[in-house]
Design a protein around this motif. Structure first.
Motif, PDB file in Angstrom:
ATOM      1  N   TRP A  23       0.811  -1.022  -0.508  1.00 15.16           N
ATOM      2  CA  TRP A  23      -0.437  -0.161   0.075  1.00 15.16           C
ATOM      3  C   TRP A  23       1.025   1.412  -0.124  1.00 15.16           C
ATOM      4  CZ3 TRP A  23      -0.595   3.785   3.554  1.00 15.16           C
ATOM      5  CH2 TRP A  23      -2.503   4.507   3.507  1.00 15.16           C
ATOM      6  N   LYS A  24       1.813   1.459   0.695  1.00  7.84           N
ATOM      7  CA  LYS A  24       2.148   2.463   1.021  1.00  7.84           C
ATOM      8  C   LYS A  24       3.422   2.315  -0.358  1.00  7.84           C
ATOM      9  CE  LYS A  24       2.844   2.912   6.386  1.00  7.84           C
ATOM     10  NZ  LYS A  24       3.696   3.310   7.070  1.00  7.84           N
ATOM     11  N   ARG A  26       2.793   1.844  -3.165  1.00  7.33           N
ATOM     12  CA  ARG A  26       1.811   3.097  -5.026  1.00  7.33           C
ATOM     13  C   ARG A  26       1.389   4.600  -4.315  1.00  7.33           C
ATOM     14  NH1 ARG A  26      -2.021  -1.663  -4.394  1.00  7.33           N
ATOM     15  NH2 ARG A  26      -1.192  -3.046  -5.593  1.00  7.33           N
ATOM     16  N   PRO A  27       1.464   5.031  -5.199  1.00  4.29           N
ATOM     17  CA  PRO A  27       1.647   6.697  -5.431  1.00  4.29           C
ATOM     18  C   PRO A  27       0.197   6.640  -4.623  1.00  4.29           C
ATOM     19  CG  PRO A  27       2.459   6.198  -7.767  1.00  4.29           C
ATOM     20  CD  PRO A  27       1.594   4.739  -6.849  1.00  4.29           C
ATOM     21  N   SER A  28       0.155   7.911  -3.364  1.00  2.00           N
ATOM     22  CA  SER A  28      -1.293   8.108  -3.238  1.00  2.00           C
ATOM     23  C   SER A  28      -2.357   7.978  -3.539  1.00  2.00           C
ATOM     24  CB  SER A  28      -1.092   9.088  -1.921  1.00  2.00           C
ATOM     25  OG  SER A  28      -0.837  10.298  -3.245  1.00  2.00           O
ATOM     26  N   GLU A  29      -2.151   9.170  -4.644  1.00  2.00           N
ATOM     27  CA  GLU A  29      -3.106   8.943  -6.186  1.00  2.00           C
ATOM     28  C   GLU A  29      -3.753   7.382  -6.970  1.00  2.00           C
ATOM     29  OE1 GLU A  29       0.014  10.015  -7.876  1.00  2.00           O
ATOM     30  OE2 GLU A  29      -0.280  10.579  -5.966  1.00  2.00           O
ATOM     31  N   ARG A  31      -3.578   3.938  -4.638  1.00  2.00           N
ATOM     32  CA  ARG A  31      -4.637   3.528  -3.689  1.00  2.00           C
ATOM     33  C   ARG A  31      -5.941   3.354  -4.093  1.00  2.00           C
ATOM     34  NH1 ARG A  31      -0.731   6.068   0.787  1.00  2.00           N
ATOM     35  NH2 ARG A  31       1.305   5.313  -0.062  1.00  2.00           N
ATOM     36  N   LYS A  34      -8.008   5.054   0.566  1.00  2.00           N
ATOM     37  CA  LYS A  34      -6.633   6.061   0.317  1.00  2.00           C
ATOM     38  C   LYS A  34      -6.270   6.506   2.341  1.00  2.00           C
ATOM     39  CE  LYS A  34      -8.086   7.286  -3.310  1.00  2.00           C
ATOM     40  NZ  LYS A  34      -7.069   7.638  -3.799  1.00  2.00           N
ATOM     41  N   SER A  35      -6.637   5.412   3.744  1.00  2.00           N
ATOM     42  CA  SER A  35      -6.117   5.125   4.681  1.00  2.00           C
ATOM     43  C   SER A  35      -5.852   3.864   5.498  1.00  2.00           C
ATOM     44  CB  SER A  35      -7.027   6.131   5.992  1.00  2.00           C
ATOM     45  OG  SER A  35      -7.765   4.944   5.708  1.00  2.00           O
TER      46      SER A  35
END
Length: 87
Positions: A23-24, A26-29, A31, A34-35
């Motif tokens: 999860w970490k 991957r780029p946040s956009e 994922r 989102k948390s």
């Protein structure tokens, strides 16, 4: 504390480490979740203090760094050539 609580459940600890590291990485956009709480809930994991301790552990960070470095190793030759050209 989290290590002691999960000492008898190494497979669960390992699952959390793998899941959070992926999860970490991957780029946040990109994922899906989102948390960390959403990630835990979606995977049937209780997002308690043990979960967050593991999610923020050095083991997760090491796997993230290793995964990210591995994706760029193919470009090492090109990078070194460009640096040599600029030297």
């Amino acid at each position: 504390m989290a290590k002691r609580a999960l000492m008898n459940k190494p497979e669960k600890r390992e699952k959390i480490i793998d899941l959070v590291a992926l999860w970490k990485s991957r780029p946040s956009e990109l994922r899906e979740h989102k948390s960390l709480k959403e990630l835990a809930d979606a995977n049937g994991i209780t997002p308690n203090s043990d979960f967050y301790a593991i999610a923020n552990s050095p083991e997760v960070l090491l796997r993230v760094i290793t995964a990210m470095a591995g994706t760029h190793l193919d470009h090492t030759h090109e990078i070194l050539e460009k640096l040599a050209d600029q030297a």
